[in-house]
Design an enzyme around this catalytic site. Structure first.
Site, PDB file in Angstrom:
ATOM      1  N   TYR A  99       7.563  -1.656 -11.916  1.00 25.77           N
ATOM      2  CA  TYR A  99       6.271  -1.241 -12.031  1.00 25.77           C
ATOM      3  C   TYR A  99       5.761  -1.000 -11.305  1.00 25.77           C
ATOM      4  O   TYR A  99       5.218   0.206 -11.623  1.00 25.77           O
ATOM      5  CB  TYR A  99       5.357  -2.915 -12.101  1.00 25.77           C
ATOM      6  CG  TYR A  99       4.147  -3.359 -11.966  1.00 25.77           C
ATOM      7  CD1 TYR A  99       3.271  -2.176 -13.249  1.00 25.77           C
ATOM      8  CD2 TYR A  99       3.655  -2.945 -10.773  1.00 25.77           C
ATOM      9  CE1 TYR A  99       2.220  -2.338 -13.560  1.00 25.77           C
ATOM     10  CE2 TYR A  99       2.132  -3.133 -10.909  1.00 25.77           C
ATOM     11  CZ  TYR A  99       1.215  -2.295 -11.927  1.00 25.77           C
ATOM     12  OH  TYR A  99       0.299  -2.646 -11.391  1.00 25.77           O
ATOM     13  N   GLY A 128      -2.157   2.139  -3.988  1.00 22.90           N
ATOM     14  CA  GLY A 128      -3.213   1.651  -3.375  1.00 22.90           C
ATOM     15  C   GLY A 128      -4.850   2.145  -4.025  1.00 22.90           C
ATOM     16  O   GLY A 128      -4.959   3.136  -4.104  1.00 22.90           O
ATOM     17  N   ASN A 139       2.630  -0.260   5.037  1.00 17.31           N
ATOM     18  CA  ASN A 139       2.562  -1.313   3.356  1.00 17.31           C
ATOM     19  C   ASN A 139       3.654  -2.126   3.210  1.00 17.31           C
ATOM     20  O   ASN A 139       4.588  -1.938   4.236  1.00 17.31           O
ATOM     21  CB  ASN A 139       3.237   0.685   3.401  1.00 17.31           C
ATOM     22  CG  ASN A 139       3.798   0.125   1.527  1.00 17.31           C
ATOM     23  OD1 ASN A 139       4.519   0.142   0.832  1.00 17.31           O
ATOM     24  ND2 ASN A 139       3.538  -1.081   0.832  1.00 17.31           N
ATOM     25  N   GLY A 140       3.181  -3.269   3.743  1.00 19.60           N
ATOM     26  CA  GLY A 140       4.006  -3.785   2.777  1.00 19.60           C
ATOM     27  C   GLY A 140       3.484  -5.415   3.910  1.00 19.60           C
ATOM     28  O   GLY A 140       2.230  -5.477   3.240  1.00 19.60           O
ATOM     29  N   CYS A 186      15.574  -7.297  -2.931  1.00 16.26           N
ATOM     30  CA  CYS A 186      14.742  -8.997  -2.993  1.00 16.26           C
ATOM     31  C   CYS A 186      14.324  -9.087  -4.633  1.00 16.26           C
ATOM     32  O   CYS A 186      13.722  -8.202  -5.204  1.00 16.26           O
ATOM     33  CB  CYS A 186      13.953  -8.419  -2.350  1.00 16.26           C
ATOM     34  SG  CYS A 186      12.687  -9.752  -2.346  1.00 16.26           S
ATOM     35  N   CYS A 225       1.244  -1.669  -0.061  1.00 15.36           N
ATOM     36  CA  CYS A 225       0.048   0.181  -0.242  1.00 15.36           C
ATOM     37  C   CYS A 225       0.766   1.193   0.188  1.00 15.36           C
ATOM     38  O   CYS A 225       1.810   1.249  -0.281  1.00 15.36           O
ATOM     39  CB  CYS A 225      -1.211  -0.205   0.978  1.00 15.36           C
ATOM     40  SG  CYS A 225      -1.748  -1.556   1.971  1.00 15.36           S
ATOM     41  N   CYS A 276      13.154  -3.954  -2.488  1.00 15.97           N
ATOM     42  CA  CYS A 276      11.648  -4.475  -4.091  1.00 15.97           C
ATOM     43  C   CYS A 276      12.785  -4.252  -4.931  1.00 15.97           C
ATOM     44  O   CYS A 276      11.976  -3.192  -5.205  1.00 15.97           O
ATOM     45  CB  CYS A 276      10.576  -4.444  -3.313  1.00 15.97           C
ATOM     46  SG  CYS A 276       9.732  -5.003  -4.475  1.00 15.97           S
ATOM     47  N   ASP A 294       7.337  -4.007 -22.646  1.00 13.34           N
ATOM     48  CA  ASP A 294       6.790  -3.524 -21.218  1.00 13.34           C
ATOM     49  C   ASP A 294       7.246  -4.154 -19.814  1.00 13.34           C
ATOM     50  O   ASP A 294       8.510  -4.534 -20.080  1.00 13.34           O
ATOM     51  CB  ASP A 294       5.581  -4.678 -21.679  1.00 13.34           C
ATOM     52  CG  ASP A 294       4.243  -4.299 -20.320  1.00 13.34           C
ATOM     53  OD1 ASP A 294       4.057  -3.364 -19.767  1.00 13.34           O
ATOM     54  OD2 ASP A 294       2.937  -5.102 -20.164  1.00 13.34           O
ATOM     55  N   SER A 324       2.519   1.854 -18.009  1.00 20.98           N
ATOM     56  CA  SER A 324       3.913   0.991 -17.203  1.00 20.98           C
ATOM     57  C   SER A 324       5.267   0.611 -18.218  1.00 20.98           C
ATOM     58  O   SER A 324       6.160   0.274 -17.435  1.00 20.98           O
ATOM     59  CB  SER A 324       3.455  -0.322 -16.566  1.00 20.98           C
ATOM     60  OG  SER A 324       2.625  -1.169 -17.883  1.00 20.98           O
TER      61      SER A 324
END
Ligand code: 5GP
Ligand code: MG
Length: 464
Positions: free
Chosen positions: A252, A36, A110-111, A444, A10, A246, A355, A293
């Site tokens: 993205y 979100g 968030n997470g 990650c 989020c 991340c 993409d 995106s």
């Protein structure tokens, strides 16, 4: 099988200033709306108590602009939720607020916690009760426990960090004091900025710029930060863990205009495009993005290859999200309503479309066939992320191995045939790491490497 609370990656905000902050929180939430769309909320502290307005849907639907006047207060936090059907509804919306014997505590998260079930069971055995299956409720109750014991928010956050595993960026407010903290591996972003008359903690830096503020710096992994109208205070709590930002934020998830942990998202995406052009060149007449995106990736590809960049798909900007629709048929018809090819651009042309990622393959299968219908001569597909093969336990909504097209096929050649492209190439893993500009051990990338930076039952640990 690992059981978990609802999935969510989020967006969070916290603001303190020498004026009412709800309008600024509202603006910041709109800027991070892409993080979100399921629900949104704001809590503000008016000097004696905390009031909250929250609801389902986009920020402007969840919180009527007129109602901001009902949220006076010089300190506040906010949240936008990205979730699934099971996490809908007012009870699950954040911020959440509880009363502790240290004061009123509100929190936004968030997470995703990886030891959610274990912790929840442990506390239920101790007699605790829960209203929801959200990470936020578990975190606020554990934080409340430590605040009641220690009466010191910094110590309390340390207690929380010692118990939680997984990814979390949190903003919280206790008696009008506003804090933010980030998990010790720094999975999800959180950044501090100064704004007129105060400070803001927020998931993405663009919100700071939208408020005409200045970036101070990212909250470091394992660090807590308190903001006041006049200043801020950082306290490192856990500093001995590997970093695990991340990688999908750059691929993205985040806005291209945000800077996360020092790396501009647009720049990372452009780099991805140029690495792709180097790794997988092909002769063609034009390079086209899948909007929105894939846009920066396509620009990078075009610049590096010297092949002209064109817009060949128009996106209906009022169309909703296709990715999270439950039925494959719905997703397919939604994709074809959302993206219409410009015949003039594509007719008779050899086209490279770029993409960010292929997950199920829905988007590309449909768009490649639409391009052929519109008269494209050749369609070459280039993808800015290696094949997604492994579920995300840290908040991105990719949960089961069978949903990934790369797992239900035997080769990239088979995927190429399914999506109907003339050629198909993904960026290499090394190429992605290089493009994002971090060391492999600072990221990650479990969704593409199948190696997880925290211990998860049944999965391979990256550091073994
Ligand atoms: P596919 O159609 O292959 O299942 O999904 C890939 C497309 O969905 C890409 O265009 C990508 O931009 C988008 N996408 C990838 N991950 C996510 C996600 O977690 N949420 C949403 N809403 N879209 C995603
Ligand atoms: Mg897309």
């Amino acid at each position: 099988m690992l059981m978990m609370g609802p999935r969510h990656s989020c967006g969070v905000v916290g603001v303190t200033a020498d004026y009412d902050v709800a309008p600024n929180i509202y603006l910041a939430l709109m800027i991070i709306q892409h993080r979100g769309q399921e629900s949104a909320g704001i809590s503000a502290y008016n000097g004696s108590n905390t009031r909250t307005i929250k609801g389902d849907g986009l920020v402007e639907n969840a919180i009527k602009a007129e109602s901001l006047a009902d949220l006076p207060g010089k300190a506040g936090i906010g949240h936008v939720r990205y979730g699934v059907v099971s996490s809908k509804g007012y009870a699950n919306a954040e911020p959440m607020t509880v009363t502790t014997n240290f004061g009123e505590l509100s929190l936004a998260h968030n997470g995703q916690l990886t030891n959610y079930s274990k912790l929840r069971e442990k506390y239920m055995d101790e007699g605790w009760t829960f209203f929801t299956e959200t990470d936020a409720e578990l975190i606020i109750k554990i934080l409340g426990k430590y605040l009641s014991i220690d009466k010191d928010p910094f110590k309390a956050v340390k207690g929380v960090m010692d118990e939680l595993e997984g990814s979390y960026s949190v903003t919280f407010m206790i008696n009008g004091r506003v804090f933010g903290f980030r998990d010790p591996q720094g999975f999800t972003p959180l950044i501090l900025g100064s704004i007129e008359g105060g400070y803001i903690l927020v998931s993405e830096s663009t919100a700071i710029e939208a408020l005409r503020g200045k970036i101070v710096r990212d909250v470091a992994p394992g660090e807590v930060c308190e903001i006041t109208k006049a200043g801020y205070r950082f306290t490192p709590l856990i500093t001995d863990r590997p970093c695990s930002h991340c990688v999908f934020e750059w691929v993205y998830f985040a806005r291209p205009d945000s800077i996360i942990d020092g790396m501009n998202v647009y720049e990372a995406r452009r780099n991805i495009g140029s690495v792709l052009a180097r790794e997988s060149p092909v002769d063609a007449d034009l390079v086209m993005p899948i909007p929105d995106s894939g846009r920066a990736h396509a620009i990078g590809y075009a610049i590096q290859s010297g092949i002209p960049y064109e817009e060949g798909f128009m996106k209906n900007r009022f169309a909703g999200r296709t990715f999270i629709m439950p039925e494959q048929k719905q997703r397919e018809s939604a994709v074809s309503m959302k993206m219409i090819p410009i015949r003039r651009t594509v007719e008779g042309k050899r086209i490279i479309i770029v993409d960010d990622s292929i997950v199920r393959g829905t988007t590309l299968k449909i768009l490649v066939s639409m391009l052929r219908d519109a008269g494209a001569k050749e369609v070459h597909v280039r993808i800015g992320c290696p094949p997604v093969v492994a579920p995300c336990y840290y908040g991105v909504d990719m949960k089961t191995r069978e949903q990934f097209i790369a797992n239900v096929t035997d080769s990239i050649e088979e995927i190429r045939q399914i999506i109907g492209a003339d050629t198909l190439a993904y960026i290499s893993y090394e190429g992605l790491i290089e493009a994002v500009g971090f060391k492999e051990t600072e990221l990650c990338a479990a969704c593409v490497s199948n190696k997880y930076p925290t211990r998860i039952d049944g999965e391979k640990y990256m550091y073994d």
